[in-house]
Motif scaffolding. Structure first.
Motif, mmCIF file in Angstrom:
data_model
loop_
_atom_site.group_PDB
_atom_site.id
_atom_site.type_symbol
_atom_site.label_atom_id
_atom_site.label_comp_id
_atom_site.label_asym_id
_atom_site.label_seq_id
_atom_site.Cartn_x
_atom_site.Cartn_y
_atom_site.Cartn_z
ATOM 1 N N ALA A 291 0.829 -1.204 0.000
ATOM 2 C CA ALA A 291 0.000 0.000 0.000
ATOM 3 C C ALA A 291 0.864 1.254 0.000
ATOM 4 O O ALA A 291 0.545 2.248 -0.673
ATOM 5 N N ALA A 292 1.988 1.216 0.741
ATOM 6 C CA ALA A 292 2.882 2.382 0.790
ATOM 7 C C ALA A 292 3.511 2.645 -0.581
ATOM 8 O O ALA A 292 3.609 3.802 -1.021
ATOM 9 N N ILE A 293 3.925 1.563 -1.255
ATOM 10 C CA ILE A 293 4.524 1.733 -2.586
ATOM 11 C C ILE A 293 3.493 2.304 -3.557
ATOM 12 O O ILE A 293 3.782 3.239 -4.328
ATOM 13 N N ALA A 294 2.274 1.754 -3.522
ATOM 14 C CA ALA A 294 1.213 2.266 -4.398
ATOM 15 C C ALA A 294 0.903 3.724 -4.086
ATOM 16 O O ALA A 294 0.670 4.538 -4.995
ATOM 17 N N LEU A 295 0.937 4.059 -2.812
ATOM 18 C CA LEU A 295 0.667 5.438 -2.398
ATOM 19 C C LEU A 295 1.740 6.388 -2.913
ATOM 20 O O LEU A 295 1.448 7.491 -3.419
ATOM 21 N N LEU A 296 2.989 5.968 -2.822
ATOM 22 C CA LEU A 296 4.102 6.800 -3.298
ATOM 23 C C LEU A 296 4.029 6.987 -4.815
ATOM 24 O O LEU A 296 4.244 8.095 -5.326
ATOM 25 N N ILE A 297 3.732 5.901 -5.526
ATOM 26 C CA ILE A 297 3.645 6.000 -6.995
ATOM 27 C C ILE A 297 2.508 6.928 -7.398
ATOM 28 O O ILE A 297 2.651 7.776 -8.301
ATOM 29 N N ALA A 298 1.355 6.806 -6.721
ATOM 30 C CA ALA A 298 0.217 7.664 -7.046
ATOM 31 C C ALA A 298 0.541 9.123 -6.765
ATOM 32 O O ALA A 298 0.214 10.012 -7.571
ATOM 33 N N ALA A 299 1.187 9.382 -5.635
ATOM 34 C CA ALA A 299 1.550 10.759 -5.296
ATOM 35 C C ALA A 299 2.555 11.311 -6.307
ATOM 36 O O ALA A 299 2.454 12.469 -6.743
ATOM 37 N N VAL B 175 -1.358 9.423 -16.390
ATOM 38 C CA VAL B 175 -2.713 9.090 -15.939
ATOM 39 C C VAL B 175 -2.860 7.583 -15.733
ATOM 40 O O VAL B 175 -3.454 7.124 -14.749
ATOM 41 N N THR B 176 -2.323 6.787 -16.652
ATOM 42 C CA THR B 176 -2.424 5.333 -16.544
ATOM 43 C C THR B 176 -1.714 4.817 -15.296
ATOM 44 O O THR B 176 -2.247 3.977 -14.554
ATOM 45 N N VAL B 177 -0.492 5.320 -15.068
ATOM 46 C CA VAL B 177 0.263 4.907 -13.875
ATOM 47 C C VAL B 177 -0.497 5.295 -12.606
ATOM 48 O O VAL B 177 -0.606 4.518 -11.647
ATOM 49 N N MET B 178 -1.041 6.514 -12.592
ATOM 50 C CA MET B 178 -1.761 6.985 -11.419
ATOM 51 C C MET B 178 -3.000 6.124 -11.167
ATOM 52 O O MET B 178 -3.287 5.730 -10.021
ATOM 53 N N ALA B 179 -3.768 5.798 -12.218
ATOM 54 C CA ALA B 179 -4.987 5.010 -12.051
ATOM 55 C C ALA B 179 -4.678 3.627 -11.488
ATOM 56 O O ALA B 179 -5.370 3.139 -10.577
ATOM 57 N N ALA B 180 -3.643 2.985 -12.011
ATOM 58 C CA ALA B 180 -3.281 1.644 -11.536
ATOM 59 C C ALA B 180 -2.822 1.682 -10.079
ATOM 60 O O ALA B 180 -3.203 0.830 -9.262
ATOM 61 N N SER B 181 -2.015 2.674 -9.733
ATOM 62 C CA SER B 181 -1.499 2.757 -8.361
ATOM 63 C C SER B 181 -2.613 3.106 -7.376
ATOM 64 O O SER B 181 -2.644 2.598 -6.253
ATOM 65 N N VAL B 182 -3.551 3.973 -7.800
ATOM 66 C CA VAL B 182 -4.673 4.318 -6.919
ATOM 67 C C VAL B 182 -5.542 3.091 -6.662
ATOM 68 O O VAL B 182 -5.988 2.846 -5.535
ATOM 69 N N ALA B 183 -5.803 2.299 -7.708
ATOM 70 C CA ALA B 183 -6.607 1.087 -7.535
ATOM 71 C C ALA B 183 -5.939 0.121 -6.561
ATOM 72 O O ALA B 183 -6.597 -0.450 -5.670
ATOM 73 N N ALA B 184 -4.622 -0.063 -6.717
ATOM 74 C CA ALA B 184 -3.893 -0.949 -5.806
ATOM 75 C C ALA B 184 -3.923 -0.416 -4.381
ATOM 76 O O ALA B 184 -4.117 -1.171 -3.416
ATOM 77 N N ARG B 185 -3.740 0.905 -4.255
ATOM 78 C CA ARG B 185 -3.738 1.501 -2.921
ATOM 79 C C ARG B 185 -5.098 1.360 -2.230
ATOM 80 O O ARG B 185 -5.174 0.997 -1.062
ATOM 81 N N VAL B 186 -6.175 1.638 -2.974
ATOM 82 C CA VAL B 186 -7.519 1.548 -2.390
ATOM 83 C C VAL B 186 -7.811 0.123 -1.917
ATOM 84 O O VAL B 186 -8.315 -0.091 -0.804
ATOM 85 N N TYR B 187 -7.474 -0.867 -2.751
ATOM 86 C CA TYR B 187 -7.743 -2.254 -2.374
ATOM 87 C C TYR B 187 -6.949 -2.657 -1.136
ATOM 88 O O TYR B 187 -7.497 -3.207 -0.173
ATOM 89 N N LEU B 188 -5.633 -2.397 -1.177
ATOM 90 C CA LEU B 188 -4.772 -2.836 -0.069
ATOM 91 C C LEU B 188 -5.128 -2.129 1.228
ATOM 92 O O LEU B 188 -5.198 -2.753 2.292
#
Length: 605
Positions: A39-47, A84-97
């Motif tokens: 979740a932290a990695i996904a959060l960092l990528i999204a940010a 946008v694609t990278v952000m969408a994928a990372s946000v989805a992973a972050r929300v789930y985790l």
């Protein structure tokens, strides 16, 4: 009256002054370090993707639009789609985790708190309302799930965007970044000043909700009494008052939270407006490019929006801090009745010898009036002893001390020669069976109710116990027989039927010591005759302690003890005590007056 050690008044509750109480959740998060890392990695990528929009925006303006090159514009827009694609994928992973972690942590906390509550002695529940405990296990944990499952991640995300945005602002224009930094404290000061008040009001709001739960639990439990005494209108009015109190507490919290959010956002965007005014003049003067100003405005709005969102999230975090405190109060409450570190094993097989020596006891809710005073009592294996006396004499207290629901204030209680405070309470209670005056029936079928505490017992054994207690005859007549749901608290059964199920439980346990607390008080004459026969067989070759108000039921026990004000004032058999012309004789005269002298019965409670 001295304050009980179990009384969790508001003055005694630990109250943290900030969000540090949430640190205690780390012990529940620790087992899920892998999910946290993901979740932290996904959060960092999204940010990072969000921060990358500023660079893309600058590239679109300076290289795509200003240059007049279609290829440059296409390239900039392709870069935009990639981000946008990278952000969408990372946000989805972050929300789930993060949601998974929130649900998992709250489930673990609910189980831990409930397990701790089940270990707390009855004295705790004398001063803590059941509805309060239920509120903490439901409302507070639900609030905590929202915070751990989303709010906390949003707070971290906004904190990252603020810090990353400030770095990008500095790289884009140091002069304008300085103006933004000067505006940040203006937004943070009200957050710091109002935050403590929000947290205090949040705790008060949760307490008012708990009051509602406690009131509803009490009223619904006694719904027959409520309706029999036409108390509905009064209870509706009282419920309305409690709901209004909770509403006012919630509005007070919301009012401060709204003021906090509005103040932070106003100050933040005023600062952004000032930055736009200064930056616009710099573009006109040629000191920075249009793309740089566009990127700067994007980062300034990002920082401002994140500060505003963080201030709003802070209110939720402060509410979570209050809920966490309430949960941790339960989780950190150590049971006063527990097995010692090195418990003394009780003899096998159990003999059923019971000794009370100079026992004095006061209930925690009534510390000024002793329930028992220097009481001594010896029960030899297989002996049948009855306790009689007026209400409040201490008869039921003796049973509760034997089961170690409480520890005496002074004196000693031994079971088979072992001080019960040195033994494991569960090992002690497994050797006893209690048939109470008001038996508890759980919302399940007859199989589960009778085998309560004995999950490995076969259906055949359950049926034999039911037949011995003369419960099978009415259970077989139910729509699904033994599989019939008996209703919450056994509402589908009569008092006598509930009593016979409680007796079947005791028969199934096969205890060394049998405790009968007015075990036939709810039975009609025919049922009492049947159950007395079952109890006569059950009491053979086992120690039995009987509490009886109807003296005709104890005329043949080995010994009758007469209690008054927590002391044994007389001891003997029925005829001896009547001849003494004391308290027992007066009780007997009151019961047998104007009624034919009953025939001697067997040693039945």
């Amino acid at each position: 009256m001295p304050r009980s050690k179990y009384n969790p008044t508001a003055e005694q509750r630990p109250a943290s002054r900030d969000l540090r109480v949430l640190r205690q959740l780390f012990s529940f998060l620790r087992p899920y370090r892998g999910a946290l890392l993901g979740a932290a990695i996904a959060l960092l990528i999204a940010a990072a993707a969000v921060l990358g929009f500023g660079i893309v925006l600058q590239r679109v303006v300076d290289h795509g639009l200003s240059s007049g090159s279609g290829a440059a514009l296409n390239q900039a827009l392709l870069l935009f789609l990639l981000v946008v694609t990278v952000m969408a994928a990372s946000v989805a992973a972050r929300v789930y985790l993060v949601t998974w972690i929130g649900e998992r942590v709250v489930a673990d906390m609910r189980k831990a708190v409930f397990a701790r509550v089940l270990k707390l002695e009855p004295a705790f529940f004398e001063v803590t309302r059941t509805g309060e405990v239920i509120s903490r296990l439901t409302t507070d944990t639900s609030l905590l799930q929202v915070v751990v499952g989303s709010t906390l991640a949003i707070a971290v995300r906004n904190a990252l965007l603020i810090s990353g945005g400030l770095v990008m602002l500095t790289l884009t224009s140091g002069k304008l970044a300085l103006l933004v930094l000067l505006g940040v404290p203006v937004a943070v000061i009200p957050l710091w000043l109002l935050g403590h008040r929000v947290r205090r009001l949040s705790r008060n709001s949760q307490d008012r909700i708990a009051d509602i739960g406690a009131f509803v639990d009490e009223v619904l439990y006694g719904i027959r009494t409520v309706q029999a005494f036409c108390h509905e209108a009064i209870d509706c009015a009282r419920y309305g008052q409690q709901v209004e109190s909770a509403f006012q507490a919630a509005i007070a919290r919301t009012r401060v939270s709204a003021l906090l959010t509005a103040t932070v956002m106003l100050f933040t965007f005023v600062a952004v407006s000032i930055v736009l005014w200064v930056g616009g003049h710099d573009v006109l003067a040629g000191r920075i490019s249009g793309g740089q100003l566009s990127a700067f405005v994007f980062y300034a709005l990002l920082v401002a929006g994140s500060v505003g969102a963080l201030s709003e999230v802070a209110g939720d975090l402060l509410r979570a801090a209050g809920a966490t405190e309430r949960l941790l109060e339960l989780l950190n409450t150590e049971p006063a009745i527990a097995a010692p570190a090195t418990a003394v094993a009780l003899p096998e097989p159990a003999h059923g010898e019971v000794q009370l020596h100079q026992v004095t006891f006061r209930y925690p809710s009534r510390p000024d009036s002793p329930a028992l005073s220097e009481l001594s009592l010896n029960l030899q294996p297989g002996q049948k002893v009855a306790l009689v006396g007026p209400s409040g004499a201490g008869k039921s207290t003796v049973l509760q001390l034997l089961l170690r629901f409480y520890d005496p204030d002074a004196g000693l209680i031994r079971f088979d020669g072992v001080d019960i405070r040195q033994a494991d309470p569960q090992q002690l209670r497994q050797r006893m069976a209690l048939v109470p005056q008001d038996p508890v029936i759980f919302g399940a079928d007859a199989w589960e109710n009778i085998r309560y505490g004995f999950s490995g017992v076969s259906d055949a054994d359950v049926r034999r116990a039911a037949e011995a207690a003369h419960a099978a005859e009415f259970l077989d007549q139910l729509p699904q027989g033994f599989d019939t749901f008996l209703g919450e608290r056994g509402i589908r059964l009569s008092g006598g039927q509930r009593q016979r199920i409680a007796i079947a439980r005791a028969i199934l346990r096969d205890p060394a010591v049998l405790l009968l607390d007015e075990a036939t008080s709810s039975l009609d004459a025919e049922s009492e005759r049947l159950v007395q026969a079952a109890l006569e067989q059950l009491m053979q070759q086992r120690t039995t302690l009987i509490i009886a108000h109807r003296l005709a039921t104890v005329r043949k026990v080995d010994r009758i003890l007469v209690l008054d004000h927590g002391r044994i004032v007389a001891s003997g058999r029925h005829d001896e005590l009547v001849a003494e012309n004391g308290l027992y004789a007066r009780l007997a005269a009151l019961q047998f007056r104007d009624t034919p002298q009953p025939q001697a019965v067997e040693a039945m409670p």
